[in-house]
Design a protein around this motif. Structure first.
Motif, PDB file in Angstrom:
ATOM      1  N   VAL A 171      -3.646   1.662  -7.110  1.00 18.87           N
ATOM      2  CA  VAL A 171      -2.878   0.846  -6.177  1.00 18.87           C
ATOM      3  C   VAL A 171      -2.116  -0.203  -6.988  1.00 18.87           C
ATOM      4  N   GLU A 172      -0.798  -0.089  -7.025  1.00 22.52           N
ATOM      5  CA  GLU A 172      -0.012  -1.054  -7.783  1.00 22.52           C
ATOM      6  C   GLU A 172      -0.077  -2.424  -7.115  1.00 22.52           C
ATOM      7  N   SER A 173      -0.126  -3.461  -7.923  1.00 15.72           N
ATOM      8  CA  SER A 173      -0.267  -4.821  -7.418  1.00 15.72           C
ATOM      9  C   SER A 173       0.883  -5.197  -6.487  1.00 15.72           C
ATOM     10  N   ILE A 174       0.590  -6.030  -5.500  1.00 17.27           N
ATOM     11  CA  ILE A 174       1.597  -6.512  -4.560  1.00 17.27           C
ATOM     12  C   ILE A 174       2.682  -7.296  -5.297  1.00 17.27           C
ATOM     13  N   CYS A 175       2.363  -7.811  -6.474  1.00 18.15           N
ATOM     14  CA  CYS A 175       3.340  -8.577  -7.252  1.00 18.15           C
ATOM     15  C   CYS A 175       4.430  -7.681  -7.841  1.00 18.15           C
ATOM     16  N   ARG A 176       4.186  -6.388  -7.906  1.00 17.10           N
ATOM     17  CA  ARG A 176       5.155  -5.461  -8.479  1.00 17.10           C
ATOM     18  C   ARG A 176       6.097  -4.979  -7.381  1.00 17.10           C
ATOM     19  N   VAL A 177       7.302  -5.542  -7.367  1.00 14.46           N
ATOM     20  CA  VAL A 177       8.262  -5.266  -6.300  1.00 14.46           C
ATOM     21  C   VAL A 177       9.243  -4.165  -6.689  1.00 14.46           C
ATOM     22  N   PHE A 194      -1.132   7.623  -6.107  1.00 13.16           N
ATOM     23  CA  PHE A 194      -0.519   6.428  -6.684  1.00 13.16           C
ATOM     24  C   PHE A 194       0.146   5.663  -5.547  1.00 13.16           C
ATOM     25  N   ILE A 195      -0.422   4.512  -5.193  1.00 11.54           N
ATOM     26  CA  ILE A 195       0.023   3.774  -4.012  1.00 11.54           C
ATOM     27  C   ILE A 195       0.838   2.552  -4.415  1.00 11.54           C
ATOM     28  N   VAL A 196       2.014   2.409  -3.810  1.00  6.65           N
ATOM     29  CA  VAL A 196       2.856   1.229  -4.031  1.00  6.65           C
ATOM     30  C   VAL A 196       2.972   0.453  -2.724  1.00  6.65           C
ATOM     31  N   GLN A 197       3.325  -0.828  -2.844  1.00  5.29           N
ATOM     32  CA  GLN A 197       3.346  -1.687  -1.660  1.00  5.29           C
ATOM     33  C   GLN A 197       4.743  -2.203  -1.315  1.00  5.29           C
ATOM     34  N   TRP A 198       5.755  -1.670  -2.009  1.00  3.60           N
ATOM     35  CA  TRP A 198       7.130  -2.065  -1.729  1.00  3.60           C
ATOM     36  C   TRP A 198       8.010  -0.820  -1.666  1.00  3.60           C
ATOM     37  N   PRO A 199       8.930  -0.746  -0.719  1.00  5.45           N
ATOM     38  CA  PRO A 199       9.789   0.443  -0.566  1.00  5.45           C
ATOM     39  C   PRO A 199      10.672   0.716  -1.784  1.00  5.45           C
ATOM     40  N   ALA A 200      11.046  -0.331  -2.523  1.00  5.26           N
ATOM     41  CA  ALA A 200      11.890  -0.140  -3.709  1.00  5.26           C
ATOM     42  C   ALA A 200      11.188   0.730  -4.748  1.00  5.26           C
ATOM     43  N   LEU A 201       9.870   0.563  -4.886  1.00  6.99           N
ATOM     44  CA  LEU A 201       9.114   1.378  -5.841  1.00  6.99           C
ATOM     45  C   LEU A 201       8.977   2.816  -5.350  1.00  6.99           C
ATOM     46  N   LYS A 202       8.846   2.982  -4.046  1.00  4.47           N
ATOM     47  CA  LYS A 202       8.771   4.330  -3.483  1.00  4.47           C
ATOM     48  C   LYS A 202      10.052   5.101  -3.764  1.00  4.47           C
ATOM     49  N   GLU A 203      11.184   4.414  -3.686  1.00  4.37           N
ATOM     50  CA  GLU A 203      12.469   5.071  -3.964  1.00  4.37           C
ATOM     51  C   GLU A 203      12.572   5.479  -5.427  1.00  4.37           C
ATOM     52  N   LYS A 204      12.073   4.637  -6.321  1.00  3.91           N
ATOM     53  CA  LYS A 204      12.142   4.943  -7.754  1.00  3.91           C
ATOM     54  C   LYS A 204      11.131   6.009  -8.164  1.00  3.91           C
ATOM     55  N   TYR A 205       9.999   6.028  -7.465  1.00  5.28           N
ATOM     56  CA  TYR A 205       8.912   6.947  -7.826  1.00  5.28           C
ATOM     57  C   TYR A 205       8.504   7.747  -6.586  1.00  5.28           C
ATOM     58  N   PRO A 206       9.230   8.831  -6.292  1.00  3.58           N
ATOM     59  CA  PRO A 206       8.989   9.610  -5.061  1.00  3.58           C
ATOM     60  C   PRO A 206       7.566  10.151  -4.938  1.00  3.58           C
ATOM     61  N   LYS A 207       6.905  10.373  -6.069  1.00  2.00           N
ATOM     62  CA  LYS A 207       5.540  10.901  -6.010  1.00  2.00           C
ATOM     63  C   LYS A 207       4.564   9.882  -5.409  1.00  2.00           C
ATOM     64  N   SER A 208       4.912   8.608  -5.481  1.00  2.00           N
ATOM     65  CA  SER A 208       4.015   7.558  -5.020  1.00  2.00           C
ATOM     66  C   SER A 208       3.854   7.593  -3.505  1.00  2.00           C
ATOM     67  N   VAL A 209       2.835   6.908  -3.033  1.00  2.00           N
ATOM     68  CA  VAL A 209       2.545   6.801  -1.601  1.00  2.00           C
ATOM     69  C   VAL A 209       2.813   5.367  -1.161  1.00  2.00           C
ATOM     70  N   TYR A 210       3.677   5.203  -0.167  1.00  2.00           N
ATOM     71  CA  TYR A 210       4.000   3.866   0.330  1.00  2.00           C
ATOM     72  C   TYR A 210       3.334   3.670   1.686  1.00  2.00           C
ATOM     73  N   LEU A 211       2.447   2.675   1.754  1.00  2.00           N
ATOM     74  CA  LEU A 211       1.719   2.393   2.991  1.00  2.00           C
ATOM     75  C   LEU A 211       2.012   0.981   3.498  1.00  2.00           C
ATOM     76  N   GLY A 212       3.038   0.340   2.940  1.00  2.00           N
ATOM     77  CA  GLY A 212       3.282  -1.044   3.272  1.00  2.00           C
ATOM     78  C   GLY A 212       2.323  -1.937   2.504  1.00  2.00           C
ATOM     79  N   ARG A 213       2.226  -3.176   2.919  1.00  2.00           N
ATOM     80  CA  ARG A 213       1.316  -4.104   2.235  1.00  2.00           C
ATOM     81  C   ARG A 213      -0.114  -3.832   2.697  1.00  2.00           C
ATOM     82  N   ILE A 214      -0.995  -3.553   1.743  1.00  2.00           N
ATOM     83  CA  ILE A 214      -2.369  -3.206   2.106  1.00  2.00           C
ATOM     84  C   ILE A 214      -3.381  -4.217   1.583  1.00  2.00           C
ATOM     85  N   VAL A 215      -2.931  -5.223   0.822  1.00  2.00           N
ATOM     86  CA  VAL A 215      -3.851  -6.274   0.339  1.00  2.00           C
ATOM     87  C   VAL A 215      -3.237  -7.636   0.616  1.00  2.00           C
TER      88      VAL A 215
END
Length: 215
Positions: A171-177, A194-215
């Protein structure tokens, strides 16, 4: 002739290892079970705070809980003990209350030079391998501290060696936008989820899972 045979043997081993890594990374264990042994990698400061918030949202079925911290990180140990004590107070009748804290050397100290980091990371990995083999967790959960790299590589090796498939969730840190952390860049290719918390990271890394802010 001998050189040709050695080259062929080395090539065969390399192909086998590549295929084995591919199988481990793409296999999914869907066996139902009552509890799931989890190994949580905690880092100093914000990393520990975030991972404990995430762990607090998980059910007690994720048990026993094994925590891995750096050998000099007393703050994380205190936070973990407080978290587990509070959890036990809120649910005293729960049967899944076991937790353990393990320590390994840091992969990299603050302001440590990058060349020397290679050696400290290898030392950390050398001690992570027997720990992972002893615990044999079903799942590894981490969110970015340098300590998580040798732990996740060791968990991956457990599957490559045919001992046990360990699910790796990063789970990538919430600080990583907009950019991944160094640990994230390494484990992006090795984690099962691989979970990200910002949509910008989801766009750069399509394999990642974006669930919104989870922490």
């Amino acid at each position: 002739m001998v050189c040709v045979l050695l080259a062929a043997a080395a090539g065969a081993v390399a192909v086998f290892l590549i295929l084995r890594i591919w199988v481990v990374l793409h296999s999914q264990d869907v066996t139902p079970r009552e509890s799931l042994s989890i190994l949580v990698v905690a880092g100093s400061g914000g990393h520990t705070t975030e991972i404990l918030r995430l762990l607090g949202s998980l059910s007690n079925a994720y048990s026993p809980r094994h925590y891995v911290i750096a050998d000099t990180d007393e703050m994380s140990a205190s936070k973990i003990n407080s978290f587990e004590l509070d959890r036990a107070d809120r649910d005293p009748g729960n049967m899944y209350t076991k937790y353990y804290i393990h320590r390994i050397p840091r992969s990299r100290e603050v302001q440590q030079s990058w060349p020397s980091t290679v050696f400290t990371t290898l030392h950390s990995m050398w001690l992570s391998l027997p720990l992972i083999h002893q615990v044999k967790p079903d799942l590894v959960l981490c969110n970015g501290p340098g300590t998580c790299v040798p732990i996740c590589v060791s968990a991956l090796l457990l599957g490559i060696l045919g001992i046990k498939k360990v699910i790796i969730v990063y789970v990538e840190s919430i600080c990583r936008v907009e950019t991944l952390s160094l640990s994230g860049k390494i484990l992006f290719h090795l984690s099962d989820y691989f979970i990200v918390q910002w949509p910008a990271l989801k766009e750069k890394y399509p394999k990642s899972v974006y669930l919104g802010r989870i922490v």
